[in-house]
Design a protein around this motif. Structure first.
Motif, PDB file in Angstrom:
ATOM      1  N   HIS A 139      77.332  82.608 -31.157  1.00 50.90           N
ATOM      2  CA  HIS A 139      77.901  81.489 -30.417  1.00 50.90           C
ATOM      3  C   HIS A 139      76.641  80.130 -30.448  1.00 50.90           C
ATOM      4  O   HIS A 139      75.840  80.515 -30.794  1.00 50.90           O
ATOM      5  CB  HIS A 139      77.730  81.890 -28.714  1.00 50.90           C
ATOM      6  CG  HIS A 139      76.420  82.280 -28.378  1.00 50.90           C
ATOM      7  ND1 HIS A 139      75.953  83.483 -28.833  1.00 50.90           N
ATOM      8  CD2 HIS A 139      75.521  81.766 -27.581  1.00 50.90           C
ATOM      9  CE1 HIS A 139      74.848  83.579 -28.068  1.00 50.90           C
ATOM     10  NE2 HIS A 139      74.609  82.302 -27.423  1.00 50.90           N
ATOM     11  N   ASP A 141      74.768  77.571 -27.759  1.00 48.48           N
ATOM     12  CA  ASP A 141      74.416  77.637 -26.309  1.00 48.48           C
ATOM     13  C   ASP A 141      75.087  76.309 -25.587  1.00 48.48           C
ATOM     14  O   ASP A 141      75.018  75.220 -26.166  1.00 48.48           O
ATOM     15  CB  ASP A 141      73.022  77.610 -25.928  1.00 48.48           C
ATOM     16  CG  ASP A 141      72.132  79.026 -26.301  1.00 48.48           C
ATOM     17  OD1 ASP A 141      73.113  80.007 -26.379  1.00 48.48           O
ATOM     18  OD2 ASP A 141      71.075  78.889 -26.446  1.00 48.48           O
ATOM     19  N   HIS A 253      73.984  81.624 -33.292  1.00 52.32           N
ATOM     20  CA  HIS A 253      73.181  82.956 -32.985  1.00 52.32           C
ATOM     21  C   HIS A 253      73.974  84.076 -32.252  1.00 52.32           C
ATOM     22  O   HIS A 253      74.754  83.775 -31.269  1.00 52.32           O
ATOM     23  CB  HIS A 253      72.121  82.676 -32.424  1.00 52.32           C
ATOM     24  CG  HIS A 253      71.687  81.851 -31.014  1.00 52.32           C
ATOM     25  ND1 HIS A 253      72.423  80.694 -30.852  1.00 52.32           N
ATOM     26  CD2 HIS A 253      71.818  82.594 -29.825  1.00 52.32           C
ATOM     27  CE1 HIS A 253      72.449  80.498 -29.612  1.00 52.32           C
ATOM     28  NE2 HIS A 253      72.054  81.454 -28.993  1.00 52.32           N
TER      29      HIS A 253
HETATM   30 FE   LIG Z   1      72.379  82.033 -26.785  1.00 47.32          FE
END
Ligand SMILES: [Fe+2]
Length: 293
Positions: A139, A141, A253
């Protein structure tokens, strides 16, 4: 190799950094890479070693953390004295991380805004969570309740594991490739809904179209099992006693395992970047042909 994971021979939080390394750091981080410091650990004092136990977590929050400017300790279960001692440890990390960033990326110094600092004593693998909160899925952030309006999310991670266990990450394809894949599937932005969510206190400020897209990109990546399995990616074990820095709104990540991590979050206005066109905001605005904030 993408993303570039570039090693830096810096082994002290207070080191001075040469111009060539600074240039390499700026280029690496803005191009969506990870700055990796294999020999930069964070020293705990003798009396702080007791905090290396998952039982200090209140069990409700994923992390123990000092929040933004308030700096009150959250997610912690223990006495007031213990809370003060752990807060001091976390605050020391915040100061050292900031010092390193100022030295390594001086172009950002005047614009970087420190946000939460977290201590993560709970094992990252196998935590029962909803798919949306499952950080072992790739994903980028995005903050559901704190719209950034394009500001970058810069994070400094340090693996403190006393048993020498690495922080197991996966890192994914370049942000533009991911965006191109998922943008056509996202629900449309509704300004009235963003206003309503702000008025109801669901978000701290009104979600911009940029925030809407970033949240739905986060969800679309995590919800797609085929993407998780088959998208371009590589495993990256960050050893105990190492540090890494990236724009986590840009680097795909996933945290697959590991325990005892310190993490500092900072926010950076897009205008402070050398090349705003490579930021998620710049990339998305170019793809969609309109302003998103
Ligand atoms: Fe994250």
């Amino acid at each position: 190799m993408h993303p570039p994971i570039v090693e830096f021979p810096v082994s002290s939080w207070l080191a001075s950094v040469e111009a060539a390394l600074r240039e390499q750091a700026l280029e690496t981080i803005e191009s969506g890479g990870v700055l990796y410091f294999p020999r930069l650990g964070f020293e705990l004092r003798e009396e702080e070693l007791r905090f290396l136990a998952p039982t200090w977590s209140d069990g409700k929050s994923k992390n123990i953390y000092l929040r933004g400017k308030e700096r009150n300790l959250r997610g912690f279960a223990g006495s007031e004295d213990d809370a003060l001692a752990l807060a001091a440890l976390i605050e020391r990390y915040a100061a050292e991380a900031r010092h390193l960033l100022n030295e390594l990326l001086p172009a950002y110094k005047a614009s970087l805004e420190s946000s939460n600092t977290s201590f993560r004593p709970v094992e990252a693998a196998g935590r029962a969570q909803s798919w949306r909160h499952d950080d072992s899925r790739l994903h980028t952030d995005a903050f559901p309740s704190k719209p950034t309006h394009g500001r970058r999310i810069l994070r400094v991670f340090c693996n403190l594991n006393p048993e020498g266990r690495p922080r197991q990450w996966r890192v994914g394809e370049p942000f533009p490739d991911m965006a191109r894949r998922f943008l056509p599937r996202l629900p449309r932005y509704r300004p009235w809904l963003a206003t309503a969510m702000h008025k109801l206190g669901i978000t701290k400020r009104r979600r911009s179209e940029y925030d809407h897209i970033m949240l739905h990109l986060h969800d679309a990546q995590k919800a797609d099992a085929d993407y998780q399995k088959n998208a371009p990616q590589m495993a990256m074990p960050f050893p105990a006693g190492s540090t890494w820095i990236c724009f986590s709104d840009q680097v795909l990540h996933a945290a697959m395992g590991g325990q005892y991590l310190l993490e500092q979050t900072l926010l950076l206005p897009v205008a402070a970047l050398r090349d705003p066109g490579r930021s998620p905001l710049g990339v998305l605005e170019k793809m969609l042909g309109r302003a998103l904030v």
